[in-house]
Design a protein around this motif. Structure first.
Motif, PDB file in Angstrom:
ATOM      1  N   ALA A 157       6.234   2.263  -4.854  1.00 50.97           N
ATOM      2  CA  ALA A 157       6.912   3.088  -3.877  1.00 50.97           C
ATOM      3  C   ALA A 157       8.562   3.012  -3.821  1.00 50.97           C
ATOM      4  O   ALA A 157       8.961   1.727  -4.467  1.00 50.97           O
ATOM      5  CB  ALA A 157       6.638   2.064  -2.236  1.00 50.97           C
ATOM      6  N   VAL A 158       9.238   3.873  -3.415  1.00 50.87           N
ATOM      7  CA  VAL A 158      10.391   3.997  -3.583  1.00 50.87           C
ATOM      8  C   VAL A 158      11.480   4.329  -2.286  1.00 50.87           C
ATOM      9  O   VAL A 158      10.827   5.566  -1.508  1.00 50.87           O
ATOM     10  CB  VAL A 158      11.048   5.005  -4.680  1.00 50.87           C
ATOM     11  N   PRO A 159      11.998   3.321  -1.511  1.00 53.95           N
ATOM     12  CA  PRO A 159      12.649   3.738  -0.289  1.00 53.95           C
ATOM     13  C   PRO A 159      13.173   5.188  -0.332  1.00 53.95           C
ATOM     14  O   PRO A 159      13.922   5.438  -1.023  1.00 53.95           O
ATOM     15  CB  PRO A 159      13.643   2.814  -0.065  1.00 53.95           C
ATOM     16  N   LEU A 160      12.925   5.967   0.902  1.00 53.17           N
ATOM     17  CA  LEU A 160      13.116   6.980   1.186  1.00 53.17           C
ATOM     18  C   LEU A 160      13.815   7.368   2.589  1.00 53.17           C
ATOM     19  O   LEU A 160      13.274   7.429   3.691  1.00 53.17           O
ATOM     20  CB  LEU A 160      12.324   8.274   1.053  1.00 53.17           C
ATOM     21  N   GLY A 161      15.246   7.081   2.746  1.00 52.05           N
ATOM     22  CA  GLY A 161      15.943   7.312   4.161  1.00 52.05           C
ATOM     23  C   GLY A 161      16.118   5.951   4.709  1.00 52.05           C
ATOM     24  O   GLY A 161      15.612   5.058   4.002  1.00 52.05           O
ATOM     25  N   PRO A 162      16.714   5.839   5.883  1.00 59.14           N
ATOM     26  CA  PRO A 162      17.032   4.603   6.361  1.00 59.14           C
ATOM     27  C   PRO A 162      15.869   3.984   7.209  1.00 59.14           C
ATOM     28  O   PRO A 162      14.775   4.665   7.318  1.00 59.14           O
ATOM     29  CB  PRO A 162      18.069   5.039   7.265  1.00 59.14           C
ATOM     30  N   ARG A 163      15.673   2.836   7.741  1.00 62.11           N
ATOM     31  CA  ARG A 163      15.047   2.292   8.603  1.00 62.11           C
ATOM     32  C   ARG A 163      14.791   3.347   9.912  1.00 62.11           C
ATOM     33  O   ARG A 163      15.705   4.013  10.257  1.00 62.11           O
ATOM     34  CB  ARG A 163      15.355   0.838   9.177  1.00 62.11           C
ATOM     35  N   GLN A 164      13.552   3.290  10.321  1.00 62.37           N
ATOM     36  CA  GLN A 164      13.319   4.133  11.478  1.00 62.37           C
ATOM     37  C   GLN A 164      12.721   3.342  12.659  1.00 62.37           C
ATOM     38  O   GLN A 164      12.422   2.200  12.761  1.00 62.37           O
ATOM     39  CB  GLN A 164      12.072   4.910  11.282  1.00 62.37           C
ATOM     40  N   SER A 269      10.157  -0.241   8.555  1.00 67.10           N
ATOM     41  CA  SER A 269      10.942  -0.483   7.231  1.00 67.10           C
ATOM     42  C   SER A 269      11.269   1.205   6.837  1.00 67.10           C
ATOM     43  O   SER A 269      12.185   1.060   5.913  1.00 67.10           O
ATOM     44  CB  SER A 269       9.970  -0.886   6.228  1.00 67.10           C
ATOM     45  N   GLY A 270      10.811   2.078   7.449  1.00 69.13           N
ATOM     46  CA  GLY A 270      11.066   3.436   7.025  1.00 69.13           C
ATOM     47  C   GLY A 270      10.178   3.989   6.104  1.00 69.13           C
ATOM     48  O   GLY A 270       8.885   3.451   5.756  1.00 69.13           O
ATOM     49  N   PHE A 271      10.372   5.251   5.687  1.00 71.76           N
ATOM     50  CA  PHE A 271       9.578   6.042   4.849  1.00 71.76           C
ATOM     51  C   PHE A 271       9.657   5.631   3.474  1.00 71.76           C
ATOM     52  O   PHE A 271      11.084   5.421   2.924  1.00 71.76           O
ATOM     53  CB  PHE A 271       9.647   7.552   5.067  1.00 71.76           C
ATOM     54  N   TYR A 272       8.794   5.997   2.445  1.00 71.38           N
ATOM     55  CA  TYR A 272       8.735   5.647   1.000  1.00 71.38           C
ATOM     56  C   TYR A 272       8.232   6.903   0.380  1.00 71.38           C
ATOM     57  O   TYR A 272       7.036   7.406   0.710  1.00 71.38           O
ATOM     58  CB  TYR A 272       8.114   4.438   0.599  1.00 71.38           C
ATOM     59  N   LEU A 273       8.740   7.141  -0.940  1.00 77.05           N
ATOM     60  CA  LEU A 273       7.962   8.068  -1.806  1.00 77.05           C
ATOM     61  C   LEU A 273       7.290   7.155  -2.442  1.00 77.05           C
ATOM     62  O   LEU A 273       7.577   6.201  -2.977  1.00 77.05           O
ATOM     63  CB  LEU A 273       8.966   8.714  -2.586  1.00 77.05           C
ATOM     64  N   TYR A 274       5.819   7.480  -2.632  1.00 72.55           N
ATOM     65  CA  TYR A 274       4.897   6.510  -3.526  1.00 72.55           C
ATOM     66  C   TYR A 274       3.979   7.364  -4.367  1.00 72.55           C
ATOM     67  O   TYR A 274       3.999   8.483  -4.183  1.00 72.55           O
ATOM     68  CB  TYR A 274       4.175   5.634  -2.358  1.00 72.55           C
ATOM     69  N   TYR A 275       3.650   6.804  -5.337  1.00 69.77           N
ATOM     70  CA  TYR A 275       3.005   7.436  -6.433  1.00 69.77           C
ATOM     71  C   TYR A 275       2.139   6.529  -7.092  1.00 69.77           C
ATOM     72  O   TYR A 275       2.414   5.131  -7.231  1.00 69.77           O
ATOM     73  CB  TYR A 275       3.654   8.220  -7.407  1.00 69.77           C
ATOM     74  N   PRO A 276       0.950   6.996  -7.851  1.00 65.58           N
ATOM     75  CA  PRO A 276       0.243   5.992  -8.433  1.00 65.58           C
ATOM     76  C   PRO A 276       0.728   5.420  -9.814  1.00 65.58           C
ATOM     77  O   PRO A 276       1.419   6.242 -10.558  1.00 65.58           O
ATOM     78  CB  PRO A 276      -1.225   6.538  -8.813  1.00 65.58           C
ATOM     79  N   SER A 277       0.362   4.195 -10.252  1.00 63.47           N
ATOM     80  CA  SER A 277       1.119   3.521 -11.426  1.00 63.47           C
ATOM     81  C   SER A 277       0.057   4.212 -12.672  1.00 63.47           C
ATOM     82  O   SER A 277      -1.016   4.227 -12.414  1.00 63.47           O
ATOM     83  CB  SER A 277       0.540   2.167 -11.551  1.00 63.47           C
TER      84      SER A 277
END
Length: 299
Positions: A157-164, A269-277
């Motif tokens: 997971a990579v943080p995408l944008g600020p906390r919501q 915590s906000g949104f995350y871009l996520y992808y499988p290992s």
């Protein structure tokens, strides 16, 4: 059994991913009828039924599930090998397919994607809106965007944008006729706009203050399955809405909506871009992740 070529499996894999002849045919660039014939021909050559079909659904049989589990990794390795050729180009090339909830797409994903595509004109991105979590690998997605709290542990997971932060809102006219809630429990006696997930479950509004967490099952005359419409419904006077702060900040600032229970609205915590290992990350996805980190979109 007659010899099966790898290309013969493409219709099977597309239909297994989409469970829809129309969507699978769109992916392959053929008609649903042609896809149906190709799948039937494969089943005839294997002398096995791979799908159970009705007028409303397509589902894998046990044999189909077994075949999918065995051949999917092999086809993924082929895709990775072809994608490795991008390393010999000066700029990354490829296509990304991203699954995202509607709020995350509008609030954080689309602005980043627009900037990214301006920088990388040889990459294309398809965004599929789905408010429910999906199996990314079997559905053919490269990445997804969701709240960090909802992600599986095996995802990168990579943080995408600020906390919501959430916001509880209604119109001034609504509060002229109804008392403003002082505690979350007060919402139970007020007309609220409900939200239903694709799974059918109604969302219980979540609150937190001073370490005390509450979930309130609200009631009211209107239930929606689109979170972006919540604020619109509140603006129309349908009741109290549960929204994100960023979605309603302009409406609150100009007085069209009034915010209540602000001290009970927690930050997430906000949104995350996520992808499988994966052993090899596609070049287009690698470029997008690097861009997010350098662009400052990840907080």
């Amino acid at each position: 059994m007659r010899t099966i070529a790898p290309t013969d499996l493409s219709p099977f894999l597309a239909l297994a991913r989409h469970r829809s002849f129309r969507r699978a045919a769109d992916e392959l660039g053929c008609t649903p009828s042609a896809l149906s014939h190709a799948v039937k021909a494969l089943e005839a050559r294997l002398d096995l039924r791979l799908f159970n079909r009705t007028t409303r659904s397509v589902a894998l049989t046990e044999a189909g599930e077994t075949l999918l589990a065995r051949v999917s990794p092999a086809f993924r390795d082929i895709e990775d090998a072809l994608d490795d050729l991008n390393n010999f180009r000066g700029t990354p090339v490829g296509r990304l397919k991203i699954n995202a909830s509607r709020p995350s797409a509008r609030m954080v994903l689309l602005p980043v994607v627009a900037r990214f595509l301006a920088r990388h004109p040889r990459i294309s991105i398809e965004i599929v809106i789905d408010n429910d979590l999906v199996d990314m690998v079997s559905e053919g997605f490269d990445a997804g965007v969701r709240f960090g709290e909802t992600l599986a542990q095996d995802m990168i997971a990579v943080p995408l944008g600020p906390r919501q932060r959430t916001a509880i809102v209604a119109t001034p006219g609504f509060f002229n006729e109804h008392a403003r809630p002082v505690t979350p429990q007060d919402l139970k006696s007020l007309p609220c706009i409900g939200f239903r997930f694709g799974s059918g479950r109604l969302y219980a509004w979540e609150f937190e203050r001073g370490g005390v967490e509450l979930s309130v099952e609200v009631d009211g005359p209107l239930v929606l399955d689109d979170q972006d419409m919540m604020a619109d419904a509140a603006l129309a006077g349908a009741g109290i809405a549960f929204s994100f702060e960023d979605q309603v900040k302009d409406l609150v600032a100009d007085g069209r909506l009034i915010r209540v229970l602000e001290d009970w609205c927690p930050y997430y915590s906000g949104f995350y871009l996520y992808y499988p290992s994966r052993r090899q990350m596609p070049a287009a996805l690698r470029a997008f992740v690097d861009f997010i980190r350098m662009d400052g979109a990840g907080r």
